[in-house]
Write an enzyme that holds these catalytic residues in place. Structure first.
Site, PDB file in Angstrom:
ATOM      1  N   THR A   1     -53.228 -23.916 -99.356  1.00 31.99           N
ATOM      2  CA  THR A   1     -53.068 -23.160 -98.245  1.00 31.99           C
ATOM      3  C   THR A   1     -53.165 -23.924 -97.000  1.00 31.99           C
ATOM      4  OG1 THR A   1     -55.545 -22.611 -98.250  1.00 31.99           O
ATOM      5  CG2 THR A   1     -53.792 -20.806 -99.378  1.00 31.99           C
TER       6      THR A   1
ATOM      7  N   LYS B   1     -58.157 -27.291-104.526  1.00 35.70           N
ATOM      8  CA  LYS B   1     -57.871 -26.947-103.071  1.00 35.70           C
ATOM      9  C   LYS B   1     -58.973 -26.328-102.219  1.00 35.70           C
ATOM     10  CE  LYS B   1     -56.618 -23.522-101.244  1.00 35.70           C
ATOM     11  NZ  LYS B   1     -57.288 -22.747-100.244  1.00 35.70           N
TER      12      LYS B   1
ATOM     13  N   THR C   1     -61.865 -21.165 -98.806  1.00 34.72           N
ATOM     14  CA  THR C   1     -61.522 -20.636-100.087  1.00 34.72           C
ATOM     15  C   THR C   1     -61.385 -21.847-100.942  1.00 34.72           C
ATOM     16  OG1 THR C   1     -60.424 -18.798 -99.161  1.00 34.72           O
ATOM     17  CG2 THR C   1     -59.922 -19.248-101.604  1.00 34.72           C
TER      18      THR C   1
ATOM     19  N   GLU D   1     -60.746 -28.254 -92.207  1.00 36.17           N
ATOM     20  CA  GLU D   1     -59.934 -27.808 -91.184  1.00 36.17           C
ATOM     21  C   GLU D   1     -60.178 -28.596 -89.805  1.00 36.17           C
ATOM     22  OE1 GLU D   1     -58.535 -23.426 -92.825  1.00 36.17           O
ATOM     23  OE2 GLU D   1     -60.027 -23.677 -91.626  1.00 36.17           O
TER      24      GLU D   1
ATOM     25  N   ASN E   1     -58.291 -21.437 -87.260  1.00 35.99           N
ATOM     26  CA  ASN E   1     -58.855 -20.080 -87.659  1.00 35.99           C
ATOM     27  C   ASN E   1     -58.987 -18.973 -86.714  1.00 35.99           C
ATOM     28  OD1 ASN E   1     -60.535 -20.460 -90.540  1.00 35.99           O
ATOM     29  ND2 ASN E   1     -60.731 -22.560 -89.053  1.00 35.99           N
TER      30      ASN E   1
ATOM     31  N   THR F   1     -52.162 -14.780 -87.604  1.00 41.00           N
ATOM     32  CA  THR F   1     -51.527 -14.354 -86.523  1.00 41.00           C
ATOM     33  C   THR F   1     -50.331 -15.716 -86.224  1.00 41.00           C
ATOM     34  OG1 THR F   1     -52.512 -15.465 -84.843  1.00 41.00           O
ATOM     35  CG2 THR F   1     -52.863 -12.834 -85.335  1.00 41.00           C
TER      36      THR F   1
END
Length: 413
Positions: free
Chosen positions: A154, A180, A191, A277, A408, A413
């Site tokens: 993702t 992942k 996740t 991230e 995040n 969006t």
């Protein structure tokens, strides 16, 4: 020296496994989003899943399947929609996914395990998934490991894959794995998804116990942001195609297999933490001197998960006080006069006393690790000793950067 070697092939390196990944139109981006792993024969199946009270339909589905039948032939994973917090309709989507794949593969639906990743609250785009299944099955290949690893991603920046091989009874035995994860990483079994394949023959109970212990030393010792996912799933299949004698109890062969399984899981866990991230470096926290391993692991994970420690690493600030504070609040009793803290080779505290150190050089150590992001050997190492006990533990995390908030803040969006 390790009693195994790394080989090519990833998830399909073990005998009797094929896999495939493709873009099925589940993600708006058009990137690969559907993956399938298939064993040519029935395989012993084990799983470790999220402890969250809000779970994805695939997690409950797999738990139920494994409780009634600890074997499987296939794992189907979709990316794009988490199918978590989707109620009865999401549960039906899971059932329908397995039923549709069973028709295409020609195997029973209860031989299929499921995983999902993506946005919570969104159901699987079933029309796209079911339409893609014939093509996906047609793509199954012994060389499908790379495409499969990419199809489960993702926000990951890089695919995560490995295969290790050892020898048991003079025959090669292989374990392959993919994973992942990049954000929402703080597993309690992030996740986070990981799939393991193995061609050894091993009993159901032993395989599950091995996987649970490996998870406690790997995926349950990583953290990116302190958030446990609704979809955390670690699923492992062992199909016995190496033709070795079935391993049914702990002994030399079982210990060798479990050590290799743990190594695969730790490699993938570290790859997830490294790819956190917005991360610029991997953090490895080693704790020793505890009363037992569990206590040491708890302290290590607390330090690795500290937002203050992570922020200091991102700022290249060798602020060891934040490490000491995190160790102190981990819920493990120790005497602060026994505390030793090292950052790389820099000793910052000894016997509970702060020591003078070259702050500029320590800051450069942090900068050097950041410049080598995504390389295995470039890691910020923190070593903490809390006494003279035999307990040791390691945890992995990453620094906390400005980009984490940006990624995040704009996720849906």
């Amino acid at each position: 020296m390790a009693d195994w070697q790394e080989i090519e092939g990833g998830i399909t390196a073990p005998k009797g496994f094929k896999s495939a990944g493709m873009a099925a139109g589940l993600k708006p981006s058009g990137l690969p989003d559907l993956a399938l792993i298939v064993s040519e024969t029935e395989a012993i199946a084990a799983g470790v899943f999220t402890t969250s009270q809000v779970r994805a339909a695939c997690v409950d589905y797999c738990r139920q399947r494994l409780q009634t039948k600890a074997s499987a032939r296939a794992i189907l994973c979709n990316a794009g929609q988490a199918n978590a917090a989707t109620g009865a309709a999401g549960w039906q989507d899971a059932l329908d996914s397995a039923a549709a794949l069973s028709q295409v593969l020609g195997i029973p639906a209860d031989a299929i395990l499921l995983a999902s990743t993506g946005v919570i609250g969104q159901r699987i785009r079933m029309d796209a998934l079911t339409a893609a299944l014939p093509t996906l099955v047609g793509l199954l290949s012994e060389n499908g490991g790379e495409s499969t690893a990419r199809a489960i991603m993702t926000t990951d920046l890089v695919p995560k894959s490995i295969a290790l091989q050892t020898t048991i009874e003079g025959r090669p035995v292989t374990i392959g794995g993919i994973a992942k994860g990049s954000g929402m990483i703080h597993p309690n079994m992030a996740t986070m998804l990981s799939f393991i394949t193995c061609d050894a023959a091993v009993s159901t109970v032993l395989w599950q116990n091995m996987l649970s212990r490996a998870a406690n030393k790997s995926f349950n010792q990583i953290t990116v942001d302190g958030d446990t996912s609704t979809n955390d799933s670690l699923i492992a299949l062992a199909n016995g195609q190496s033709r070795t004698t079935a391993i049914t109890e702990m002994g030399r062969d079982a210990q060798k297999l479990e050590a290799m399984l743990t190594e695969v899981c730790q490699y993938l866990a570290k790859a997830i933490a490294r790819d956190g991230e917005g991360a610029t470096c991997l953090m490895e926290v080693r704790v020793s001197g505890a009363a037992d391993d569990q206590s040491a692991r708890q302290i290590a994970r607390t330090i690795a998960g500290s937002s203050l420690v992570k922020s200091a690493v991102f700022g290249r600030d060798p602020n060891w006080g934040r490490i000491a504070a995190a160790a102190g609040r981990a819920g493990i009793v120790f005497h602060q006069e026994d505390l030793q803290i090292k950052l790389g080779d820099f000793v910052m505290m000894e016997n509970g006393q702060p020591l003078a150190f070259d702050r500029a050089s320590a800051s450069n150590y942090l900068k050097a690790a950041a410049s080598g992001a995504y390389l295995r050997e470039d890691t910020v190492l923190m070593s903490i000793c809390i006494g003279n006990g035999s307990g040791t533990g390691t945890a992995w995390g990453c620094d906390l950067s400005y980009d984490y908030v940006k990624i995040n803040a704009e996720y849906t969006t």
